[in-house]
Design a protein around this motif. Structure first.
Motif, PDB file in Angstrom:
ATOM      1  N   HIS A  50       2.659  49.011  35.178  1.00  0.00           N
ATOM      2  CA  HIS A  50       2.886  50.204  34.371  1.00  0.00           C
ATOM      3  C   HIS A  50       3.108  49.849  32.902  1.00  0.00           C
ATOM      4  N   ALA A  51       1.993  49.617  32.227  1.00  0.00           N
ATOM      5  CA  ALA A  51       2.015  49.329  30.787  1.00  0.00           C
ATOM      6  C   ALA A  51       0.631  49.647  30.245  1.00  0.00           C
ATOM      7  N   ASN A  52       0.582  49.980  28.952  1.00  0.00           N
ATOM      8  CA  ASN A  52      -0.725  50.195  28.320  1.00  0.00           C
ATOM      9  C   ASN A  52      -1.454  48.865  28.239  1.00  0.00           C
ATOM     10  N   LEU A  53      -2.772  48.958  28.205  1.00  0.00           N
ATOM     11  CA  LEU A  53      -3.570  47.747  28.059  1.00  0.00           C
ATOM     12  C   LEU A  53      -4.360  47.838  26.751  1.00  0.00           C
ATOM     13  N   ALA A  54      -4.294  46.780  25.974  1.00  0.00           N
ATOM     14  CA  ALA A  54      -5.090  46.703  24.749  1.00  0.00           C
ATOM     15  C   ALA A  54      -6.040  45.521  24.898  1.00  0.00           C
ATOM     16  N   VAL A  55      -7.304  45.765  24.693  1.00  0.00           N
ATOM     17  CA  VAL A  55      -8.298  44.702  24.849  1.00  0.00           C
ATOM     18  C   VAL A  55      -8.848  44.342  23.470  1.00  0.00           C
ATOM     19  N   SER A  56      -8.764  43.068  23.122  1.00  0.00           N
ATOM     20  CA  SER A  56      -9.239  42.630  21.804  1.00  0.00           C
ATOM     21  C   SER A  56     -10.740  42.410  21.876  1.00  0.00           C
ATOM     22  N   LEU A  57     -11.479  43.386  21.392  1.00  0.00           N
ATOM     23  CA  LEU A  57     -12.935  43.331  21.502  1.00  0.00           C
ATOM     24  C   LEU A  57     -13.511  42.487  20.361  1.00  0.00           C
ATOM     25  N   ASN A  58     -13.249  42.932  19.154  1.00  0.00           N
ATOM     26  CA  ASN A  58     -13.528  42.141  17.939  1.00  0.00           C
ATOM     27  C   ASN A  58     -14.994  41.889  17.605  1.00  0.00           C
ATOM     28  N   ALA A  59     -15.901  42.256  18.472  1.00  0.00           N
ATOM     29  CA  ALA A  59     -17.319  42.088  18.149  1.00  0.00           C
ATOM     30  C   ALA A  59     -18.121  42.961  19.096  1.00  0.00           C
ATOM     31  N   VAL A  60     -19.362  43.265  18.707  1.00  0.00           N
ATOM     32  CA  VAL A  60     -20.183  44.154  19.540  1.00  0.00           C
ATOM     33  C   VAL A  60     -21.428  43.469  20.091  1.00  0.00           C
ATOM     34  N   THR A  61     -21.613  42.192  19.764  1.00  0.00           N
ATOM     35  CA  THR A  61     -22.690  41.439  20.414  1.00  0.00           C
ATOM     36  C   THR A  61     -22.075  40.180  21.001  1.00  0.00           C
ATOM     37  N   ASP A  62     -22.707  39.679  22.064  1.00  0.00           N
ATOM     38  CA  ASP A  62     -22.187  38.456  22.683  1.00  0.00           C
ATOM     39  C   ASP A  62     -22.274  37.278  21.722  1.00  0.00           C
ATOM     40  N   GLU A  63     -23.292  37.296  20.886  1.00  0.00           N
ATOM     41  CA  GLU A  63     -23.462  36.172  19.961  1.00  0.00           C
ATOM     42  C   GLU A  63     -22.258  36.057  19.012  1.00  0.00           C
ATOM     43  N   VAL A  64     -21.916  37.170  18.390  1.00  0.00           N
ATOM     44  CA  VAL A  64     -20.785  37.138  17.446  1.00  0.00           C
ATOM     45  C   VAL A  64     -19.474  36.940  18.202  1.00  0.00           C
ATOM     46  N   PRO A  87     -14.052  32.055  22.186  1.00  0.00           N
ATOM     47  CA  PRO A  87     -14.695  31.262  23.245  1.00  0.00           C
ATOM     48  C   PRO A  87     -14.583  31.891  24.631  1.00  0.00           C
ATOM     49  N   VAL A  88     -13.576  32.723  24.847  1.00  0.00           N
ATOM     50  CA  VAL A  88     -13.399  33.362  26.154  1.00  0.00           C
ATOM     51  C   VAL A  88     -14.632  34.190  26.530  1.00  0.00           C
ATOM     52  N   ASN A  89     -15.407  34.597  25.524  1.00  0.00           N
ATOM     53  CA  ASN A  89     -16.584  35.426  25.790  1.00  0.00           C
ATOM     54  C   ASN A  89     -17.697  34.653  26.511  1.00  0.00           C
ATOM     55  N   ARG A  90     -17.615  33.321  26.422  1.00  0.00           N
ATOM     56  CA  ARG A  90     -18.602  32.510  27.134  1.00  0.00           C
ATOM     57  C   ARG A  90     -18.388  32.657  28.640  1.00  0.00           C
ATOM     58  N   ARG A  91     -17.144  32.775  29.027  1.00  0.00           N
ATOM     59  CA  ARG A  91     -16.785  32.885  30.436  1.00  0.00           C
ATOM     60  C   ARG A  91     -17.002  34.313  30.937  1.00  0.00           C
ATOM     61  N   TRP A  92     -16.497  35.274  30.184  1.00  0.00           N
ATOM     62  CA  TRP A  92     -16.640  36.690  30.551  1.00  0.00           C
ATOM     63  C   TRP A  92     -17.207  37.438  29.351  1.00  0.00           C
ATOM     64  N   ASN A  93     -18.483  37.784  29.447  1.00  0.00           N
ATOM     65  CA  ASN A  93     -19.130  38.398  28.282  1.00  0.00           C
ATOM     66  C   ASN A  93     -18.796  39.887  28.170  1.00  0.00           C
ATOM     67  N   LEU A  94     -19.395  40.507  27.162  1.00  0.00           N
ATOM     68  CA  LEU A  94     -19.076  41.913  26.884  1.00  0.00           C
ATOM     69  C   LEU A  94     -19.347  42.801  28.092  1.00  0.00           C
ATOM     70  N   GLU A  95     -20.463  42.523  28.764  1.00  0.00           N
ATOM     71  CA  GLU A  95     -20.813  43.366  29.909  1.00  0.00           C
ATOM     72  C   GLU A  95     -19.740  43.274  30.999  1.00  0.00           C
ATOM     73  N   ALA A  96     -19.337  42.044  31.314  1.00  0.00           N
ATOM     74  CA  ALA A  96     -18.324  41.845  32.360  1.00  0.00           C
ATOM     75  C   ALA A  96     -16.992  42.465  31.928  1.00  0.00           C
ATOM     76  N   LEU A  97     -16.668  42.288  30.661  1.00  0.00           N
ATOM     77  CA  LEU A  97     -15.396  42.802  30.147  1.00  0.00           C
ATOM     78  C   LEU A  97     -15.364  44.331  30.202  1.00  0.00           C
ATOM     79  N   LEU A  98     -16.450  44.950  29.723  1.00  0.00           N
ATOM     80  CA  LEU A  98     -16.451  46.414  29.687  1.00  0.00           C
ATOM     81  C   LEU A  98     -16.543  47.001  31.089  1.00  0.00           C
ATOM     82  N   ALA A  99     -17.189  46.291  32.007  1.00  0.00           N
ATOM     83  CA  ALA A  99     -17.237  46.765  33.393  1.00  0.00           C
ATOM     84  C   ALA A  99     -15.814  46.820  33.959  1.00  0.00           C
TER      85      ALA A  99
END
Ligand code: SAH
Ligand code: SF4
Length: 371
Positions: A212-226, A232-244
């Motif tokens: 029971h707490a709000n969740l804030a996700v640090s997106l910080n970019a809109v393409t996997d490249e950026v 570096p965490v985006n290499r493991r879980w990319n935008l698609e996996a994160l947003l899913a």
């Protein structure tokens, strides 16, 4: 070697009740102890006068009460206060109190350093030294509350200081349970916010377990490249996996999902980026928090002009996304987002990461400042 003494603040109410029961004591005493710890903010077991002398001695023989030592308290011109706490093992962490017109927000650390290695963040330079215990997280709130006229003066607690909260999942969740307890601070989930760089399995677990707490996700970019270049965490879980995973966040709930987006001049702050952000978040009930970059000394990024920030925000608003701009607090005392680095300035933990140049730059920057 005898293990280091546990903090009593490491225990949730349920955990403390179990311990008392195992000791042949009345489990309801846990409530009394909680009230002493978090309502009266006792500094010593001896202050717990409604607890029997024998019980106090037993508690003192078994637990440490408190243990965060104030190494420094820095006051910013804008009213925010940065605490540097020394832990019993000599490590240091930082906690920032941000006063608002109507309420205060406390930003707590969850680890000494951080393993995630985000390129724009000062804490990343430390690497991960160790996790904080639940008690060390809770005690940051106790320490700050002691300086205020009333406990209620801290309205929100955000887990956005040093560290990646979901990389220290169990202790963070335990601290949330304690902070929410009615016999203690009694924070509602809407007043607690856990910020993550995007550890997908842990996000799923957080949602599944109904923390029971709000969740804030640090997106910080809109393409996997950026995003991969920044985080570096985006290499493991990319935008698609994160947003899913984010799409699984309960839409009908009193707690909220926020996306944080640090605006880095010339890197992720164009109107095309804003349009792509709108697309990515389509169908997700959320809010976007834009954070103009706070340049820590020695890092190669720059903040965008305020005009560009406002244009980015307007683009989101025009497309029906709720978007706010978080203006920076405590920059003069290095207390702003991503500027927290305690103790020694040199990277030293596991996963410590030397400073690279900005994306696309060949020139590495070696200096590490701050602390
Ligand atoms: N590790 C967690 C929580 C701590 S960082 C996370 O990354 O979400 C809290 C927020 O500060 C994150 O949104 C992060 O992207 C942002 N941040 C880090 N460094 C920053 C900087 N120098 N300027 C502005 N925001 C920064
Ligand atoms: Fe860690 Fe968050 Fe900093 Fe990334 S931004 S290094 S996850 S504290």
């Amino acid at each position: 070697m005898t293990p280091p003494m546990e903090y009593i603040e490491d225990y949730t109410l349920a955990g403390l009740s179990r311990w008392l029961a195992a000791e042949g004591e009345k489990p309801f005493r846990a409530k009394q102890i909680f009230q002493w710890l978090y309502r009266h903010m006792a500094r010593d077991f001896e202050e717990m006068t409604s607890v029997s002398r024998a019980m106090r001695a037993k508690l003192a023989g078994r637990f440490r009460l408190g243990g965060l030592e104030r190494a420094a308290v820095l006051h910013s011109e804008d009213g925010s206060v940065k605490y540097r706490f020394r832990l019993p093992d000599g490590n240091e962490i930082e906690t920032v109190l941000m006063p608002g017109a109507s309420h205060n927000t406390l930003c707590v650390s969850t680890q000494v350093g951080c393993a995630m290695g985000c390129d724009f963040c000062m804490t990343a330079r430390m690497g991960l030294v160790r996790n904080l215990t639940a008690g060390e997280i809770v005690q940051q709130v106790v320490q700050a509350a002691r300086d205020l006229p009333d406990r209620a003066f801290i309205r929100n607690v955000v887990f956005m200081g040093m560290g990646e909260p979901l990389h220290n999942y169990d202790n963070v969740v335990r601290s949330i349970e304690t902070l929410s307890e009615d016999n203690g601070f009694g924070f509602s989930g809407r007043r607690l916010t856990v910020s993550t760089s995007g550890l997908v399995p842990a996000i799923r677990r957080f949602i599944r377990e109904g923390v029971h707490a709000n969740l804030a996700v640090s997106l910080n970019a809109v393409t996997d490249e950026v995003r991969t270049a920044l985080m570096p965490v985006n290499r493991r879980w990319n935008l698609e996996a994160l947003l899913a995973a984010c799409r699984e966040f309960p839409a009908e709930s009193r707690i909220r999902l926020t996306f944080e987006y640090v605006l880095l001049g010339g890197v992720n702050d164009s109107l095309a980026d804003a349009r792509r952000l709108v697309k990515l978040l389509h169908g997700i009930k959320c809010k976007v928090n834009l954070i103009p970059y706070n340049p820590p000394p020695g890092l190669p990024y720059r903040p965008p002009d305020l005009e560009r920030v406002r244009a980015f925000q307007r683009k989101l608003l025009d497309h029906g996304l709720l978007a706010t701009v978080r203006l920076s607090r405590g920059q003069d005392i290095q207390a702003a987002c991503g500027q927290l680095i305690a103790g020694e300035t040199a990277p030293r933990g596991r996963f410590a990461r030397p400073t690279r140049g900005p994306i696309g730059s060949a020139a590495p920057v070696d200096t590490v400042a701050g602390g």
